[in-house]
Design a protein around this motif. Sequence first.
Motif, PDB file in Angstrom:
ATOM      1  N   PRO A 101     -20.003  20.802   8.158  1.00  0.00           N
ATOM      2  CA  PRO A 101     -19.800  19.392   7.778  1.00  0.00           C
ATOM      3  C   PRO A 101     -18.501  19.148   7.027  1.00  0.00           C
ATOM      4  O   PRO A 101     -17.974  18.034   7.057  1.00  0.00           O
ATOM      5  CB  PRO A 101     -21.019  19.084   6.915  1.00  0.00           C
ATOM      6  N   HIS A 102     -17.959  20.201   6.358  1.00  0.00           N
ATOM      7  CA  HIS A 102     -16.709  19.977   5.622  1.00  0.00           C
ATOM      8  C   HIS A 102     -15.563  19.630   6.577  1.00  0.00           C
ATOM      9  O   HIS A 102     -14.685  18.841   6.239  1.00  0.00           O
ATOM     10  CB  HIS A 102     -16.353  21.198   4.756  1.00  0.00           C
ATOM     11  N   HIS A 103     -15.572  20.215   7.774  1.00  0.00           N
ATOM     12  CA  HIS A 103     -14.566  19.849   8.772  1.00  0.00           C
ATOM     13  C   HIS A 103     -14.795  18.415   9.254  1.00  0.00           C
ATOM     14  O   HIS A 103     -13.849  17.641   9.408  1.00  0.00           O
ATOM     15  CB  HIS A 103     -14.636  20.804   9.978  1.00  0.00           C
ATOM     16  N   TRP A 104     -16.045  18.089   9.504  1.00  0.00           N
ATOM     17  CA  TRP A 104     -16.393  16.760   9.989  1.00  0.00           C
ATOM     18  C   TRP A 104     -16.039  15.695   8.953  1.00  0.00           C
ATOM     19  O   TRP A 104     -15.451  14.662   9.281  1.00  0.00           O
ATOM     20  CB  TRP A 104     -17.883  16.718  10.325  1.00  0.00           C
ATOM     21  N   ILE A 105     -16.397  15.972   7.681  1.00  0.00           N
ATOM     22  CA  ILE A 105     -16.124  15.023   6.601  1.00  0.00           C
ATOM     23  C   ILE A 105     -14.620  14.827   6.436  1.00  0.00           C
ATOM     24  O   ILE A 105     -14.141  13.700   6.243  1.00  0.00           O
ATOM     25  CB  ILE A 105     -16.761  15.515   5.289  1.00  0.00           C
ATOM     26  N   LYS A 106     -13.872  15.923   6.541  1.00  0.00           N
ATOM     27  CA  LYS A 106     -12.415  15.843   6.403  1.00  0.00           C
ATOM     28  C   LYS A 106     -11.817  14.928   7.469  1.00  0.00           C
ATOM     29  O   LYS A 106     -10.976  14.066   7.171  1.00  0.00           O
ATOM     30  CB  LYS A 106     -11.806  17.240   6.506  1.00  0.00           C
ATOM     31  N   GLU A 107     -12.251  15.113   8.720  1.00  0.00           N
ATOM     32  CA  GLU A 107     -11.732  14.283   9.800  1.00  0.00           C
ATOM     33  C   GLU A 107     -12.111  12.809   9.591  1.00  0.00           C
ATOM     34  O   GLU A 107     -11.298  11.906   9.806  1.00  0.00           O
ATOM     35  CB  GLU A 107     -12.285  14.762  11.147  1.00  0.00           C
ATOM     36  N   LEU A 108     -13.359  12.560   9.176  1.00  0.00           N
ATOM     37  CA  LEU A 108     -13.803  11.184   8.950  1.00  0.00           C
ATOM     38  C   LEU A 108     -13.034  10.547   7.795  1.00  0.00           C
ATOM     39  O   LEU A 108     -12.636   9.381   7.859  1.00  0.00           O
ATOM     40  CB  LEU A 108     -15.303  11.161   8.656  1.00  0.00           C
ATOM     41  N   ARG A 109     -12.830  11.311   6.711  1.00  0.00           N
ATOM     42  CA  ARG A 109     -12.163  10.781   5.524  1.00  0.00           C
ATOM     43  C   ARG A 109     -10.710  10.432   5.824  1.00  0.00           C
ATOM     44  O   ARG A 109     -10.190   9.408   5.350  1.00  0.00           O
ATOM     45  CB  ARG A 109     -12.239  11.805   4.381  1.00  0.00           C
ATOM     46  N   GLU A 110     -10.054  11.289   6.605  1.00  0.00           N
ATOM     47  CA  GLU A 110      -8.647  11.063   6.904  1.00  0.00           C
ATOM     48  C   GLU A 110      -8.449  10.049   8.029  1.00  0.00           C
ATOM     49  O   GLU A 110      -7.322   9.634   8.307  1.00  0.00           O
ATOM     50  CB  GLU A 110      -7.982  12.387   7.275  1.00  0.00           C
ATOM     51  N   GLY A 111      -9.549   9.674   8.680  1.00  0.00           N
ATOM     52  CA  GLY A 111      -9.429   8.706   9.783  1.00  0.00           C
ATOM     53  C   GLY A 111      -8.589   9.225  10.921  1.00  0.00           C
ATOM     54  O   GLY A 111      -7.868   8.457  11.571  1.00  0.00           O
ATOM     55  N   ALA A 112      -8.666  10.537  11.163  1.00  0.00           N
ATOM     56  CA  ALA A 112      -7.855  11.147  12.210  1.00  0.00           C
ATOM     57  C   ALA A 112      -8.215  10.569  13.578  1.00  0.00           C
ATOM     58  O   ALA A 112      -9.383  10.277  13.858  1.00  0.00           O
ATOM     59  CB  ALA A 112      -8.069  12.659  12.211  1.00  0.00           C
ATOM     60  N   TYR A 113      -7.202  10.444  14.430  1.00  0.00           N
ATOM     61  CA  TYR A 113      -7.434   9.838  15.748  1.00  0.00           C
ATOM     62  C   TYR A 113      -8.406  10.663  16.579  1.00  0.00           C
ATOM     63  O   TYR A 113      -9.161  10.120  17.391  1.00  0.00           O
ATOM     64  CB  TYR A 113      -6.113   9.681  16.493  1.00  0.00           C
ATOM     65  N   VAL A 114      -8.417  11.999  16.362  1.00  0.00           N
ATOM     66  CA  VAL A 114      -9.337  12.834  17.125  1.00  0.00           C
ATOM     67  C   VAL A 114     -10.778  12.454  16.841  1.00  0.00           C
ATOM     68  O   VAL A 114     -11.652  12.555  17.710  1.00  0.00           O
ATOM     69  CB  VAL A 114      -9.088  14.335  16.840  1.00  0.00           C
ATOM     70  N   THR A 115     -11.054  11.951  15.636  1.00  0.00           N
ATOM     71  CA  THR A 115     -12.414  11.523  15.309  1.00  0.00           C
ATOM     72  C   THR A 115     -12.828  10.335  16.167  1.00  0.00           C
ATOM     73  O   THR A 115     -13.949  10.294  16.687  1.00  0.00           O
ATOM     74  CB  THR A 115     -12.523  11.141  13.818  1.00  0.00           C
ATOM     75  N   SER A 116     -11.933   9.380  16.331  1.00  0.00           N
ATOM     76  CA  SER A 116     -12.272   8.229  17.170  1.00  0.00           C
ATOM     77  C   SER A 116     -12.421   8.650  18.634  1.00  0.00           C
ATOM     78  O   SER A 116     -13.250   8.097  19.366  1.00  0.00           O
ATOM     79  CB  SER A 116     -11.216   7.124  17.034  1.00  0.00           C
ATOM     80  N   LEU A 117     -11.627   9.657  19.056  1.00  0.00           N
ATOM     81  CA  LEU A 117     -11.779  10.182  20.411  1.00  0.00           C
ATOM     82  C   LEU A 117     -13.163  10.797  20.603  1.00  0.00           C
ATOM     83  O   LEU A 117     -13.821  10.575  21.627  1.00  0.00           O
ATOM     84  CB  LEU A 117     -10.714  11.246  20.688  1.00  0.00           C
ATOM     85  N   VAL A 118     -13.598  11.570  19.617  1.00  0.00           N
ATOM     86  CA  VAL A 118     -14.913  12.210  19.707  1.00  0.00           C
ATOM     87  C   VAL A 118     -16.012  11.153  19.708  1.00  0.00           C
ATOM     88  O   VAL A 118     -16.993  11.249  20.459  1.00  0.00           O
ATOM     89  CB  VAL A 118     -15.108  13.225  18.568  1.00  0.00           C
TER      90      VAL A 118
END
Length: 379
Positions: free
Chosen positions: A335-352
Motif C-alpha cells: 500500500p505504501h507504493h499505492w498511497i505514494k502514487e495517489l498522493r502525488e497524483g501521478a498520471y500512471v495512477t489515472s491510467l490504472v
Amino acid sequence: MPFGFVELSESRAYDAIWRRFARFQDIELTTEMLMVARKIPANQKQNVRKQMQQLSYSATQAKEFSDAALSGGDTTRALLAYYAITALANVEILWRGSGDESFERRPSHYNGHGLELTQSQSLWDFGARPQIRNDGSFSGLFGLWRRFASHFPIYCEWRTAIDDTSTTTLVAGVLGRPLEYFSLPNRPLTLGECLKHIPSLAHSIIAYGEQPQFARGRNEVRSSLDAFGKEQSRQIDYILHPAAPAVFEAVSEFFRFNSSMTESLRVQGGSGRLGVALRIEYDVENPPWQDWGVPEIFADRRDLYYMVGPGAFLNEFGYFYIGLYIAGMVSRYYPHHWIKELREGAYVTSLVQEFVEYSLQRAPMLVLGQLEQTIFLYD
C-alpha cells in the motif's frame, strides 16, 4: 460453427452483457447446451449438471465482485476487479474443460494465483511472472485458464455481388488461435506492458508518452457470383492504419504469404506514416491457404479491429488478467507504493484507474463471447 456477431452500445454494454450472461446461470439450460454441443451421453448428465452449478456460482461471484468494484474507491477497486476476473476465468475453464477441471477434481497445483509479483520503484514497472512447474507447464488458476484460452477469429465485411445486386455481411472464422500456440516470454510482464495492449486506453497511453502495442486495421472481402450462385472471383483487402514505426513494423511481420501468391498480391503504402493496404486476387479454383498468416486481433467495431504483434501470446482478457493481478496485489500488499502514487497524483495512477474501469466493461464481454461463440462489437 462460425462465430456470430452482436453490436451494442458501449455506454450500455455492462448491463447488456450481464443480462445476457443470465442464461449461463440457468443450470438446467447450460447442462443441456453443453451436452448437445459436446455430444455427451445421457448417463453423464449429473456430472455435467454439477459442473454447471459451479459455473453458475462463478458467474454470480464475478457479477457481485464487479458491482462492488464499480461502487468501490481507489484503494479497493483494483483488487475487487481482480477477484471478478478470476471468477470469470473459472467460468471459461468450467465451460471449456472436462470434469477434470471442476473445483474438486482439478490438481492441487492449479490452486493459487499462478502469478508472482515482481517489485519496482514505479507502479508502471511492477510486474507479474507466471509460475512454471518442473515439467514446463504453468501452475495456478492463470495457468489453467491459459490452457483453454484463445484469441477471437479475424472477421471482415464480406460483400457479395450477383449481377447488379450486392449484400454485405459480417463474417468470422470458426475458431481463434489458442494461446497455447504461443510461447510466453521468460520474464515478468509489467503493468505498463499490459496497459499498452488495451485498445480502450490507446489515447491515454499516447498522452502518457508511450505507444500502444497494436495497430488499427480492418479486412474486406468482395465476392462475385454468377446467376447460379457459383463464385467467380474474390478480392481480399487488409488495411493496416498508420502507427508508430516500431509498432507498425512489429505488426507487419505477422502478415505472411506463400510464394505462390506473389502474382496475386498487391501492396500499397508500406510505412508507419502512411499505413499499408494489401490486396489479394484470390484464386477461387485453387485457394492459396497454405502458409498464409495474418496478425491476431482484438475486436472493436464493425469496420475496425486492432492487430497485435509479438504480444499475441495473450489475448485482451489475458492482459486485463495480469494487469489486474499486479494492480490488485500492489494495492493490497504494497500500500505504501499505492498511497505514494495517489498522493502525488501521478498520471500512471489515472491510467490504472481507467484500466480497471475498462476491465469491468470488457472482461465479462470477452468471456461471454467465448462461451457463445459471439464477437461483441460496439455500434
